[in-house]
Design a protein around this motif. Structure first.
Motif, PDB file in Angstrom:
ATOM      1  N   LEU A  72       0.864  -1.173   0.000  1.00 23.16           N
ATOM      2  CA  LEU A  72       0.000   0.000   0.000  1.00 23.16           C
ATOM      3  C   LEU A  72       0.903   1.226   0.000  1.00 23.16           C
ATOM      4  N   LEU A  73       0.729   2.093  -0.990  1.00 27.81           N
ATOM      5  CA  LEU A  73       1.520   3.309  -1.141  1.00 27.81           C
ATOM      6  C   LEU A  73       0.545   4.483  -1.135  1.00 27.81           C
ATOM      7  N   PHE A  74       0.686   5.368  -0.145  1.00 23.39           N
ATOM      8  CA  PHE A  74      -0.269   6.477  -0.085  1.00 23.39           C
ATOM      9  C   PHE A  74       0.362   7.715   0.553  1.00 23.39           C
ATOM     10  N   SER A  75      -0.319   8.839   0.375  1.00 21.38           N
ATOM     11  CA  SER A  75       0.170  10.098   0.932  1.00 21.38           C
ATOM     12  C   SER A  75      -0.960  10.812   1.662  1.00 21.38           C
ATOM     13  N   VAL A  76      -0.581  11.579   2.680  1.00 17.60           N
ATOM     14  CA  VAL A  76      -1.510  12.439   3.420  1.00 17.60           C
ATOM     15  C   VAL A  76      -0.808  13.763   3.676  1.00 17.60           C
ATOM     16  N   TRP A  77      -1.576  14.814   3.787  1.00 18.83           N
ATOM     17  CA  TRP A  77      -0.982  16.109   4.101  1.00 18.83           C
ATOM     18  C   TRP A  77      -0.514  16.166   5.545  1.00 18.83           C
ATOM     19  N   ASP A  78       0.578  16.868   5.776  1.00 17.29           N
ATOM     20  CA  ASP A  78       1.029  17.165   7.133  1.00 17.29           C
ATOM     21  C   ASP A  78       0.081  18.206   7.735  1.00 17.29           C
ATOM     22  N   ARG A  79       0.332  18.573   8.966  1.00 20.57           N
ATOM     23  CA  ARG A  79      -0.544  19.517   9.671  1.00 20.57           C
ATOM     24  C   ARG A  79      -0.635  20.832   8.895  1.00 20.57           C
ATOM     25  N   ILE A  80      -1.747  21.539   9.091  1.00 20.61           N
ATOM     26  CA  ILE A  80      -2.028  22.709   8.275  1.00 20.61           C
ATOM     27  C   ILE A  80      -0.980  23.794   8.458  1.00 20.61           C
ATOM     28  N   GLU A  81      -0.356  23.876   9.612  1.00 24.40           N
ATOM     29  CA  GLU A  81       0.663  24.900   9.846  1.00 24.40           C
ATOM     30  C   GLU A  81       1.888  24.721   8.953  1.00 24.40           C
ATOM     31  N   GLU A  82       2.086  23.513   8.419  1.00 24.31           N
ATOM     32  CA  GLU A  82       3.196  23.251   7.502  1.00 24.31           C
ATOM     33  C   GLU A  82       2.800  23.466   6.043  1.00 24.31           C
ATOM     34  N   ASN A  83       1.559  23.882   5.819  1.00 25.36           N
ATOM     35  CA  ASN A  83       1.031  24.105   4.473  1.00 25.36           C
ATOM     36  C   ASN A  83       0.487  25.534   4.415  1.00 25.36           C
ATOM     37  N   VAL A  84       1.338  26.436   3.975  1.00 26.12           N
ATOM     38  CA  VAL A  84       1.164  27.861   4.227  1.00 26.12           C
ATOM     39  C   VAL A  84      -0.123  28.421   3.633  1.00 26.12           C
ATOM     40  N   PHE A  85      -0.391  28.191   2.364  1.00 26.40           N
ATOM     41  CA  PHE A  85      -1.578  28.783   1.745  1.00 26.40           C
ATOM     42  C   PHE A  85      -2.866  28.300   2.421  1.00 26.40           C
ATOM     43  N   ALA A  86      -2.959  27.004   2.684  1.00 24.76           N
ATOM     44  CA  ALA A  86      -4.157  26.467   3.329  1.00 24.76           C
ATOM     45  C   ALA A  86      -4.367  27.095   4.702  1.00 24.76           C
ATOM     46  N   ASP A  87      -3.284  27.264   5.439  1.00 24.96           N
ATOM     47  CA  ASP A  87      -3.364  27.861   6.773  1.00 24.96           C
ATOM     48  C   ASP A  87      -3.803  29.323   6.694  1.00 24.96           C
ATOM     49  N   GLU A  88      -3.219  30.065   5.755  1.00 25.97           N
ATOM     50  CA  GLU A  88      -3.535  31.486   5.641  1.00 25.97           C
ATOM     51  C   GLU A  88      -4.962  31.718   5.165  1.00 25.97           C
ATOM     52  N   ILE A  89      -5.450  30.874   4.266  1.00 27.04           N
ATOM     53  CA  ILE A  89      -6.832  31.013   3.805  1.00 27.04           C
ATOM     54  C   ILE A  89      -7.811  30.680   4.924  1.00 27.04           C
ATOM     55  N   THR A  90      -7.511  29.653   5.700  1.00 27.51           N
ATOM     56  CA  THR A  90      -8.368  29.300   6.836  1.00 27.51           C
ATOM     57  C   THR A  90      -8.452  30.453   7.822  1.00 27.51           C
ATOM     58  N   THR A  91      -7.326  31.081   8.108  1.00 31.51           N
ATOM     59  CA  THR A  91      -7.302  32.231   9.010  1.00 31.51           C
ATOM     60  C   THR A  91      -8.078  33.403   8.423  1.00 31.51           C
ATOM     61  N   ALA A  92      -7.908  33.656   7.125  1.00 31.67           N
ATOM     62  CA  ALA A  92      -8.598  34.771   6.481  1.00 31.67           C
ATOM     63  C   ALA A  92     -10.114  34.594   6.521  1.00 31.67           C
ATOM     64  N   LEU A  93     -10.599  33.385   6.258  1.00 30.88           N
ATOM     65  CA  LEU A  93     -12.046  33.153   6.233  1.00 30.88           C
ATOM     66  C   LEU A  93     -12.669  33.275   7.614  1.00 30.88           C
ATOM     67  N   ALA A  94     -11.867  33.027   8.647  1.00 29.91           N
ATOM     68  CA  ALA A  94     -12.379  33.209  10.005  1.00 29.91           C
ATOM     69  C   ALA A  94     -12.705  34.675  10.267  1.00 29.91           C
ATOM     70  N   GLY A  95     -12.071  35.576   9.521  1.00 30.28           N
ATOM     71  CA  GLY A  95     -12.381  36.989   9.664  1.00 30.28           C
ATOM     72  C   GLY A  95     -13.718  37.371   9.068  1.00 30.28           C
ATOM     73  N   ILE A  96     -14.183  36.620   8.062  1.00 31.61           N
ATOM     74  CA  ILE A  96     -15.487  36.890   7.449  1.00 31.61           C
ATOM     75  C   ILE A  96     -16.606  36.196   8.211  1.00 31.61           C
ATOM     76  N   PHE A  97     -16.308  35.017   8.728  1.00 33.90           N
ATOM     77  CA  PHE A  97     -17.318  34.236   9.457  1.00 33.90           C
ATOM     78  C   PHE A  97     -16.814  33.978  10.887  1.00 33.90           C
ATOM     79  N   PRO A  98     -16.685  35.021  11.706  1.00 29.58           N
ATOM     80  CA  PRO A  98     -16.078  34.846  13.034  1.00 29.58           C
ATOM     81  C   PRO A  98     -16.881  33.946  13.975  1.00 29.58           C
TER      82      PRO A  98
END
Length: 270
Positions: A140-166
């Motif tokens: 079995l060969l597979f991949s998963v993403w590391d924690r969101i803090e190690e994935n800059v764009f995903a982390d920054e977008i999540t933080t940004a959207l929290a500002g619109i939907f607090p």
């Protein structure tokens, strides 16, 4: 994981393949295909195949007589994948649930899955199904993403959207794509399913896009994050995308942008 986290339908497959695939999936698809080819499999099953980026990367690396079956829970994703690779007769596209694979025992030398395990509602059960359809000694060969803090764009977008939907911030990216990153948990789930030798590599890559807007559109409109935004306010999708664009531009500029992405690549022996 919420049920809506698994819904890749409507305009999402096309947007996903146009934006998300080159931005974050292609580098890991090439790596996965290289690893798969090194095992010289005669039969390969791919689960959670999405829009077919791994199948396309595999095409030039596997032997001409290799049997390749690409499956996904979402028929819309498979339909789009088939449209992007119509000439490769080796690839069979088939809708299938990873927790109930419609194949006989010991059918494949290799099962691969790029960034799909995070979406499985019961991962040990999914891994047991993989083990069932693998031949003795198969992988079995597979991949998963590391924690969101190690994935800059995903982390920054999540933080940004929290500002619109607090009051109810959309947490799809942190909850699901980046919610299965603990290597001890992954090893434990594989052990529960009966896998023996487990190797985990952590690979950092660079995510690149022509502009912050491309990144924002990719995440906000090309993933189930879109449904999460629209569930909060059906008229705010464009506003949320623009807000995410502005947040990214503040950090990365308005031209071509790049940032770190990171994932775990796992090989487990049946």
């Amino acid at each position: 994981m919420l049920e809506a986290d698994k819904e890749f339908a409507g305009s999402i497959p096309e947007s996903y393949d146009r934006h998300m695939v080159p931005m974050i999936f292609e580098p890991y698809a090439v790596d996965l295909a290289r690893r798969a080819a090194s095992f010289s499999p005669s039969s390969v099953l791919e689960t959670a195949a999405g829009t077919g980026v791994v199948a396309r990367a595999m095409a030039s690396r596997l032997a001409p007589d290799t049997r390749y079956v690409a499956t996904d829970l979402n028929q819309a994703m498979l339909d789009y994948a088939r449209s992007q690779q119509p000439s490769d007769s080796r690839v069979q596209w088939r809708q299938a649930d990873a927790l109930a694979l419609p194949f006989e025992d010991a059918s494949f030398d290799l099962v691969c899955c790029q960034f799909g395990a995070m979406f499985f509602p019961n991962r040990p059960a999914a891994y047991r199904e993989v083990k069932r359809v693998l031949k003795p000694g198969g992988r079995l060969l597979f991949s998963v993403w590391d924690r969101i803090e190690e994935n800059v764009f995903a982390d920054e977008i999540t933080t940004a959207l929290a500002g619109i939907f607090p009051d109810d911030p959309p947490r799809f990216l942190a909850r699901t794509p980046h919610g299965y990153h603990d290597k001890d948990i992954i090893r434990g789930d594989l052990a529960d399913a009966g896998f023996s030798r487990v190797e985990i590599d952590t690979l950092a890559e660079e995510s690149r896009a022509p502009s912050p807007h491309t990144v924002a559109v990719a995440y906000c409109q090309g993933t189930p994050l879109r449904s999460e935004i629209e569930a909060r306010d059906s008229g705010k999708l464009d506003a949320a995308t623009d807000h995410a664009t502005s947040a990214l531009a503040e950090r990365h500029g308005t031209g071509e942008v790049s940032a770190k992405i990171q994932a775990h690549v796992i090989v487990a022996m049946a």
